[in-house]
Write a protein that holds these residues in place. Sequence first.
Motif, PDB file in Angstrom:
ATOM      1  N   GLY A 116      90.796  91.660  42.085  1.00 15.04           N
ATOM      2  CA  GLY A 116      90.134  92.096  41.113  1.00 15.04           C
ATOM      3  C   GLY A 116      90.265  90.950  39.791  1.00 15.04           C
ATOM      4  N   ARG A 117      89.217  90.591  39.250  1.00  8.49           N
ATOM      5  CA  ARG A 117      89.342  89.851  37.882  1.00  8.49           C
ATOM      6  C   ARG A 117      88.018  89.854  37.214  1.00  8.49           C
ATOM      7  N   ILE A 118      87.923  90.339  35.933  1.00  5.28           N
ATOM      8  CA  ILE A 118      86.560  90.391  35.227  1.00  5.28           C
ATOM      9  C   ILE A 118      86.630  89.786  33.987  1.00  5.28           C
ATOM     10  N   ILE A 119      86.071  88.928  33.422  1.00 11.33           N
ATOM     11  CA  ILE A 119      85.822  88.442  32.186  1.00 11.33           C
ATOM     12  C   ILE A 119      84.771  88.810  31.252  1.00 11.33           C
ATOM     13  N   LEU A 120      85.080  89.772  30.320  1.00 15.29           N
ATOM     14  CA  LEU A 120      83.929  90.210  29.413  1.00 15.29           C
ATOM     15  C   LEU A 120      83.926  89.733  28.158  1.00 15.29           C
ATOM     16  N   THR A 121      82.557  89.449  27.604  1.00 20.53           N
ATOM     17  CA  THR A 121      82.503  88.728  26.215  1.00 20.53           C
ATOM     18  C   THR A 121      81.422  89.645  25.574  1.00 20.53           C
ATOM     19  N   SER A 122      81.530  89.815  24.333  1.00 24.71           N
ATOM     20  CA  SER A 122      80.771  90.305  23.293  1.00 24.71           C
ATOM     21  C   SER A 122      81.063  90.079  22.066  1.00 24.71           C
ATOM     22  N   GLY A 123      79.897  89.122  21.389  1.00 22.67           N
ATOM     23  CA  GLY A 123      79.945  88.717  19.951  1.00 22.67           C
ATOM     24  C   GLY A 123      81.207  87.483  20.233  1.00 22.67           C
ATOM     25  N   ASN A 124      82.161  87.648  19.225  1.00 27.69           N
ATOM     26  CA  ASN A 124      83.409  86.739  19.387  1.00 27.69           C
ATOM     27  C   ASN A 124      84.867  87.417  20.404  1.00 27.69           C
ATOM     28  N   ALA A 125      84.476  88.474  20.986  1.00 26.34           N
ATOM     29  CA  ALA A 125      85.607  89.182  21.489  1.00 26.34           C
ATOM     30  C   ALA A 125      85.565  88.622  23.091  1.00 26.34           C
ATOM     31  N   VAL A 126      86.609  88.208  23.677  1.00 30.54           N
ATOM     32  CA  VAL A 126      86.778  87.793  25.097  1.00 30.54           C
ATOM     33  C   VAL A 126      87.933  88.550  25.715  1.00 30.54           C
ATOM     34  N   MET A 127      87.754  89.306  26.894  1.00 32.99           N
ATOM     35  CA  MET A 127      88.655  90.046  27.544  1.00 32.99           C
ATOM     36  C   MET A 127      88.586  89.730  28.708  1.00 32.99           C
ATOM     37  N   ASP A 128      89.872  89.087  29.385  1.00 32.04           N
ATOM     38  CA  ASP A 128      90.274  88.705  30.674  1.00 32.04           C
ATOM     39  C   ASP A 128      91.262  89.715  31.435  1.00 32.04           C
ATOM     40  N   ILE A 129      90.612  90.539  32.426  1.00 31.09           N
ATOM     41  CA  ILE A 129      91.235  91.519  33.058  1.00 31.09           C
ATOM     42  C   ILE A 129      91.534  91.560  34.331  1.00 31.09           C
ATOM     43  N   ARG A 130      92.626  91.631  34.915  1.00 33.86           N
ATOM     44  CA  ARG A 130      92.859  91.503  36.266  1.00 33.86           C
ATOM     45  C   ARG A 130      94.216  92.382  36.706  1.00 33.86           C
ATOM     46  N   GLY A 131      94.230  92.510  38.174  1.00 34.25           N
ATOM     47  CA  GLY A 131      95.420  93.039  38.623  1.00 34.25           C
ATOM     48  C   GLY A 131      95.098  94.339  39.718  1.00 34.25           C
ATOM     49  N   LEU A 132      93.880  94.643  39.781  1.00 36.05           N
ATOM     50  CA  LEU A 132      93.740  95.648  41.079  1.00 36.05           C
ATOM     51  C   LEU A 132      93.057  94.848  42.171  1.00 36.05           C
ATOM     52  N   PRO A 133      93.092  95.440  43.313  1.00 39.48           N
ATOM     53  CA  PRO A 133      92.782  94.664  44.798  1.00 39.48           C
ATOM     54  C   PRO A 133      91.229  94.252  44.679  1.00 39.48           C
ATOM     55  N   SER A 134      90.522  94.876  43.973  1.00 41.01           N
ATOM     56  CA  SER A 134      89.136  94.415  44.129  1.00 41.01           C
ATOM     57  C   SER A 134      88.540  94.587  42.751  1.00 41.01           C
ATOM     58  N   THR A 135      87.369  93.971  42.339  1.00 38.24           N
ATOM     59  CA  THR A 135      86.762  94.095  41.180  1.00 38.24           C
ATOM     60  C   THR A 135      86.045  95.437  41.073  1.00 38.24           C
ATOM     61  N   GLU A 136      85.443  96.033  42.122  1.00 41.02           N
ATOM     62  CA  GLU A 136      84.859  97.027  42.161  1.00 41.02           C
ATOM     63  C   GLU A 136      85.830  98.281  41.637  1.00 41.02           C
ATOM     64  N   ILE A 137      87.023  98.235  41.898  1.00 39.99           N
ATOM     65  CA  ILE A 137      87.952  99.323  41.522  1.00 39.99           C
ATOM     66  C   ILE A 137      88.164  98.848  40.097  1.00 39.99           C
ATOM     67  N   LEU A 138      88.312  97.589  39.601  1.00 40.85           N
ATOM     68  CA  LEU A 138      88.616  97.270  38.369  1.00 40.85           C
ATOM     69  C   LEU A 138      87.757  97.588  37.265  1.00 40.85           C
ATOM     70  N   LEU A 139      86.392  97.417  37.527  1.00 45.33           N
ATOM     71  CA  LEU A 139      85.320  97.597  36.768  1.00 45.33           C
ATOM     72  C   LEU A 139      85.346  98.625  35.946  1.00 45.33           C
TER      73      LEU A 139
END
Length: 191
Positions: A30-53
């Motif tokens: 699982g890994r997701i990179i979200l961006t909004s305006g000038n904010a960027v968040m890189d989130i990872r660590g669970l076994p799948s993106t579906e569970i992490l979202l």
Amino acid sequence: MSTQRIDAWTSGDLPGIGHYLKYADHIPAGRIILTSGNAVMDIRGLPSTEILLPHALKLFNQTSRPDNSSYLTLPVLQRHAILIPGSVFAATLTPSQDGPVKVAGIHTRFYVVFKVDRKIVTAKAGCDGPGVLFDRYAVKDEEEGKEEDGSEVAFFFLTHQVGRHRIRVSVADAETMLSTFSEFVVEVTDA
């Protein structure tokens, strides 16, 4: 130069949040990179993106303010008390008493209490060398309905070597996960 394959990522837009990149469904992590305006968040660590979202969206909604309606602030961490069990020395400090913490003897346990202006989710501490060892921390949240909303954090230490040692403690805000730190010096002398 990146070694990431192009087909490892999918992208899209989330209404009210912004753009995202996530690992494609065939990637077993699982890994997701979200961006909004000038904010960027890189989130990872669970076994799948579906569970992490769902977790990523909740965290991003709490920390990102696309409309800039309110600015995020760091927690305020203020040293409040130094306590040495079994010692006659246990003092509540005033801001002007921000000098070194003096502890007599090797293998002496002591703790330093900090006040934080909000509820916290985690804390940690470390020393610049092996002279003072970090044992654990304890958090006490202020009671609901009081004028001040916040926490008290007690950091427990054990002396290991004589000398001056720099300690760094940090806490993370329970709502936004923003963290802040404070440093102080411990002066360990022979008993």
